[in-house]
Design an enzyme around this catalytic site. Structure first.
Site, PDB file in Angstrom:
ATOM      1  N   LYS A  65       0.820  -1.230   0.000  1.00  0.00           N
ATOM      2  CA  LYS A  65       0.000   0.000   0.000  1.00  0.00           C
ATOM      3  C   LYS A  65       0.848   1.273   0.000  1.00  0.00           C
ATOM      4  O   LYS A  65       0.466   2.262  -0.621  1.00  0.00           O
ATOM      5  CB  LYS A  65      -0.952   0.006   1.203  1.00  0.00           C
ATOM      6  CG  LYS A  65      -2.074  -1.010   1.058  1.00  0.00           C
ATOM      7  CD  LYS A  65      -3.041  -0.950   2.229  1.00  0.00           C
ATOM      8  CE  LYS A  65      -4.117  -2.011   2.072  1.00  0.00           C
ATOM      9  NZ  LYS A  65      -5.084  -2.001   3.180  1.00  0.00           N
ATOM     10  N   ASP A 101     -10.358   2.291   2.614  1.00  0.00           N
ATOM     11  CA  ASP A 101     -10.477   1.440   3.808  1.00  0.00           C
ATOM     12  C   ASP A 101     -11.274   2.119   4.925  1.00  0.00           C
ATOM     13  O   ASP A 101     -12.133   1.505   5.556  1.00  0.00           O
ATOM     14  CB  ASP A 101      -9.084   1.086   4.347  1.00  0.00           C
ATOM     15  CG  ASP A 101      -8.402   0.010   3.515  1.00  0.00           C
ATOM     16  OD1 ASP A 101      -9.105  -0.741   2.814  1.00  0.00           O
ATOM     17  OD2 ASP A 101      -7.168  -0.073   3.574  1.00  0.00           O
TER      18      ASP A 101
END
Ligand code: ATR
Length: 279
Positions: A65, A101
């Site tokens: 990420k 997220d």
């Protein structure tokens, strides 16, 4: 047909391809979504090959990420704040990066589980990529005090600095967990148990009558934390499966401009991963 994929390590059994295939069927959008296993040093080449083969967007998971963040020409505010991306979209040959997220977690907790997050004294365990992804959204959702605790305290301090709200979001030491009071919301954003089976040893003193315990993980990795929550007598115990579906829906919307309905897909995935039992 446009191509989309999940890039990560050991993602061959990820439910994401099933989730996106279901969204595509539901919305009548023709797309392909696959899971691509890639080691960190190979991420750049893998993304280039993907674009050359018609790739238009990607989800990014552990451990890429932050590396994917560095490859973006443009970023959403929430991705910039997290320092990590879980969603890429190809815009005129360059990557636009987003992080869905936090929005996914908040939507799961509020819409699916009916939690009112406002004013809740919240403990965030962990300060890695997962914690950074959700912390800004928790503040935006109106949690009260946000206490960040990480084994290595300097990472917790860096996250608190990044959030820039010292009156609300601050850090405490892991060694002090037994004496920092009780919380209405406890979020496990650590990866404990993912690699080595080690379980978190948490004091029961963290809990009160209305504590909700949430693990961002689901399946085997979440078992130990959820079992601890049950042993503490908690009535609200939530794993990360709903967040997985909701962050996927946010990504899907970013790519296709349509928000899919998540309930049917969530119900489908629940058949393989039973709902955590409350005490
Ligand atoms: P992710 O992207 O899943 O957040 P990460 O960036 O590697 O992965 O972060 C892992 C997090 O889990 C970190 O907060 C890590 O703590 P440290 O920064 O102190 O290493 C935390 N973690 C992993 N294993 C742990 C354990 N056994 N006990 C407590 N924290 C743990």
């Amino acid at each position: 047909m446009s191509r989309y994929a999940l890039f990560g390590r050991s993602v061959s059994s990820s439910p994401s391809p099933r989730i996106h295939a279901a969204f595509a069927r539901q919305t009548g959008i023709a797309m392909e979504y696959t899971a691509i296993d890639v080691e960190p040093q190979a991420l750049g080449a893998a993304l280039e090959a993907f674009v050359a083969g018609g790739g238009r967007g990607a989800n990014i998971t552990v451990p890429h990420k932050e590396a994917a963040f560095a490859r973006c020409a443009r970023l959403s505010d929430r991705a910039r704040q997290a320092g990590a991306v879980n969603t890429l979209r190809l815009d005129q040959g360059q990557w636009y990066g987003d992080n869905t997220d936090g929005a996914g977690l908040v939507r799961d907790l509020t819409d699916r589980h009916g939690l009112d997050l406002r004013g809740r004294r919240t403990l965030l365990l962990g300060a890695g990529g997962a914690a950074r992804g959700v912390a800004p959204a928790l503040l935006e959702a109106g949690v009260g005090e946000l206490v960040i605790v990480n084994r290595h305290p300097e990472r917790a301090d860096a996250l608190a600095d990044m959030l820039g709200e010292p009156a609300r979001a601050h850090t405490r030491y892991w060694e002090d967990l037994a004496t920092i009071g009780d919380f209405e919301l406890i979020i496990n954003a650590t990866s404990a148990g993912r690699h080595d089976g080690s379980a978190l040893m948490l004091p029961l003193a963290l809990c009160n009558d209305m504590t909700a315990a949430v693990d961002l993980n689901y399946g085997d990795v979440a078992i130990a934390f959820l079992a601890w929550a049950r042993s503490a007598g908690l009535r609200t115990i939530i794993d990360g499966l709903g967040m997985l579906v909701e962050q996927a829906a946010e990504s899907f919307q970013l790519w296709h401009g349509v928000r899919p309905d998540t309930d049917a897909v969530y119900a489908l995935l629940r058949q393989a991963t039973p709902e955590p039992k409350a005490a």
